[in-house]
Write an enzyme that holds these catalytic residues in place. Structure first.
Site, PDB file in Angstrom:
ATOM      1  CG  HIS A   5       5.113  45.699 -21.758  1.00 49.93           C
ATOM      2  ND1 HIS A   5       5.724  45.714 -20.520  1.00 49.93           N
ATOM      3  CD2 HIS A   5       5.775  46.616 -22.494  1.00 49.93           C
ATOM      4  CE1 HIS A   5       6.702  46.592 -20.510  1.00 49.93           C
ATOM      5  NE2 HIS A   5       6.741  47.156 -21.700  1.00 49.93           N
ATOM      6  CD  GLU A   6       4.445  41.307 -26.211  1.00 51.36           C
ATOM      7  OE1 GLU A   6       3.908  40.934 -27.264  1.00 51.36           O
ATOM      8  OE2 GLU A   6       5.552  41.867 -26.182  1.00 51.36           O
ATOM      9  N   GLY A   7       0.128  44.251 -26.111  1.00 54.16           N
ATOM     10  CA  GLY A   7      -1.254  44.575 -26.436  1.00 54.16           C
ATOM     11  C   GLY A   7      -1.988  45.158 -25.251  1.00 54.16           C
TER      12      GLY A   7
END
Length: 601
Positions: free
Chosen positions: A440-442
């Site tokens: 998540h988120e990179g």
């Protein structure tokens, strides 16, 4: 056992580790009190236990369904959303003139940890909506704010971030979604986005998508990306949700965890173009979106820490109650069995979980304090330092809890043995939910390149210098409290970090591909140094408290002793592993870098 992080742990982190009460001296929070903060936290725990925790398993077994072009979720998710929104958690941090309570960010995030620990699936809708609303507050024009903010604040409307495309993951500079200007100042969007969490559901009247797209004719790369607000339903004359916008739910994705969060594929413009409005300036969309992305990275860290803590609590309770075998020193087969926690290896698994979970949560809440300081600290120099330090630490705040939260949840399963793999206990689901946070988120590589390739070398290493000064200052305080060995170990680790950072920084100027080839290792070692600092600070608080007899009686003394033992474990077991990583990085090892595609077989 509680499904939320213990009241005592939150109290320790907020009021002893962080001194959150000091915020009451700032004009923005003068009308608050510790009692008000505690009431907010108690409300969050109550709602988490009553509305979120009961459908943890149900939401996992009954995923959202694709029904006639829309996503349907189970009824308890809608009830949980309504309870959270009605209690004011979506806009609690807003200013009073916006309809909020002016609650400090660190208190809000501590409160949100209760929902994440209880049931992260439905709680994720709130995290995304808070972030999308903050983005609109920062960059939206007054017309967009008037139209959507109030409904996002009271839960009538949810929010998402729409970045990823089917052919483009983290390479946002290559996105293809197009925005075409219209005579009335709006835009028509055409393209497809996927892996959009919360992209459709049936418990809010509307959804605001924050969409990255390229205005037709814009420059290539990240410099040509703009940000648009695209609602699921277009506003009617009264300002409420009217007709459906040209945003179609193309499908639902089925992940190993977070099954109660819709993961969607969205199509924009299948019937003439999805109406959208520019947020902020043309071609500055990615810079604007980084506000929400960085906020979400900290949010994911809090989620990971919360799930790790829940797994630790579940396995600790089991180990205290489950009889299993006898100690190696016992030769009498007729003697009573001992509890699992009496076995040394089980205590090791529990202590490691405690170190990972509590260290991660402390790191995340410290990041929230930095976020708070950059906005409301009375001194401009302190605001600037908080901004610089938070920018440096954000990749660690996202990645370290995610990686070691997963390790903690894996250990929790191991404590239960065969029972841990069954659905009779929540641990296997917690592990699956947790494992998603590493992407998540990179992914970790994205965080690693951000840290080493940008944050560490920016402004000639100014942020790294600030980081080192901060850690040495706190190390000196710990040494004064009697923690000489740990303070010296942290200082030595800082020296190695600086040395290797200089080597890799110089190499980036001549061969950035090689310099960043092992950035993941750098991120992990940097994280170990950061967590050593976080644990040394907690150990310092515990040491001083134990010296104060009235503060350290009974259960309070046990809590402080537990903090000290966790600190010792980290410095004996975790921090030394960084030395091998620094040595590997300093050698500029090319083993993986020189590997070629055909050699994989």
């Amino acid at each position: 056992m509680s499904c939320t992080i213990s009241e005592r742990e939150i109290e320790f982190l907020l009021y002893e580790f962080l001194d959150t009460e000091a915020l009451l001296q700032r004009p923005r929070y003068a009308e608050h009190s510790r009692e008000a903060f505690d009431a907010v936290l108690a409300t969050a725990r109550r709602i988490a236990e009553e509305r979120f925790a009961p459908h943890l398993r149900e939401g996992d077994e009954h995923e959202p369904a694709f029904v006639e072009g829309r996503a349907e979720v189970i009824a308890p998710t809608a009830a949980a959303w309504r309870a959270l929104a009605d209690a004011g958690f979506l806009n609690a941090h807003w200013s009073e003139d916006e309809g909020g309570l002016q609650l400090p960010d660190v208190v809000l995030r501590a409160a949100m940890s209760a929902f994440y620990a209880a049931n992260v699936g439905p709680a994720s809708y709130a995290m995304l909506t808070i972030g999308a609303a903050n983005l609109l507050r920062s960059f939206g024009n007054q017309g967009l704010k008037d139209r959507y903010l109030a409904s996002m604040g009271d839960g009538r409307c949810a929010g998402t971030m729409a970045l990823t495309e089917p052919a483009q993951g983290s390479a946002l500079g290559d996105i293809k979604t197009t925005a075409v200007p219209q005579p009335d100042g709006s835009y028509r969007l055409f393209g497809q986005k996927m892996f959009i969490s919360g992209g459709d559901q049936d418990f809010t009247g509307n959804i605001v998508h924050m969409v990255l797209a390229r205005i037709r004719g814009a420059p290539a790369g990240v410099k040509g990306i703009s940000l648009f607000l695209v609602p699921k339903f277009l506003p009617d004359e009264a300002g409420g949700p009217g007709r459906r916008n040209d945003v179609a739910l193309a499908g639902l994705l089925h992940k190993m965890g977070w099954r109660n969060t819709t993961s969607t594929v969205l199509s924009f413009g299948e019937a003439g173009g999805a109406a959208g409005w520019l947020v902020g300036r043309e071609h500055q969309g990615l810079a604007h979106m980084f506000q929400m992305m960085n906020e979400a990275r900290i949010g994911v860290g809090v989620m990971a820490a919360s799930i790790a803590w829940r797994g630790f609590s579940e396995s600790l309770g089991y180990a205290r109650e489950r009889p299993q075998g006898r100690l190696p020193s016992c030769r009498d087969p007729a003697s009573p069995q001992v509890k699992l926690i009496e076995h040394a290896d089980v205590r090791r698994l529990l202590l490691a979980q405690k170190v990972y979970a509590e260290g991660s949560l402390a790191l995340c809440l410290h990041a929230c304090t930095l976020f708070e300081d950059q906005h409301s600290h009375p001194q401009e120099s302190a605001r600037a330092e908080a901004r610089r330090l938070l920018d440096l630490l954000t990749p660690v705040v996202k990645s370290w809890p995610s990686r070691y939260g997963a390790a903690a949840n894996d250990m929790a399963i191991q404590v239960l043995g065969g029972a841990g793999y069954t659905r009779d206990y929540p641990l296997e689901q917690l592990y699956r939910d947790q494992r998603l946070n590493m992407i998540h988120e990179g992914a970790e590589a994205i965080q690693a390149i951000d840290l080493l390739g940008r944050k560490v070398v920016a402004d000639e290493g100014a942020a790294l210098d600030l980081f080192a000064r901060t850690l040495r200052r706190d190390g000196a305080r710990a040494a004064e409290a009697g923690l000489h060995g740990e303070a010296a170990a942290l200082d030595a680790a800082l020296a190695r970090l600086a040395e290797v950072s200089a080597v890799l920084g110089r190499l980036q100027r001549s061969d950035p591909d090689l310099a960043l080839a092992n950035a993941n290792v750098y991120l992990d070692a940097f994280g170990r140094v950061t967590l050593a600092w976080i644990w040394l600070r907690q150990g310092c608080v515990a040491t001083l408290a134990l010296a104060d007899a009235p503060r350290a009686a009974g259960a309070a003394a046990d809590h402080y002793q537990g903090k000290l033992q966790a600190m010792r474990y980290f410095f004996q077991w975790e921090l030394p592993q960084a030395e091998a990583q620094w040595a590997l990085l300093a050698r500029l090892d090319r083993s993986a870098f020189d590997m070629r595609d055909p050699w994989f077989g």
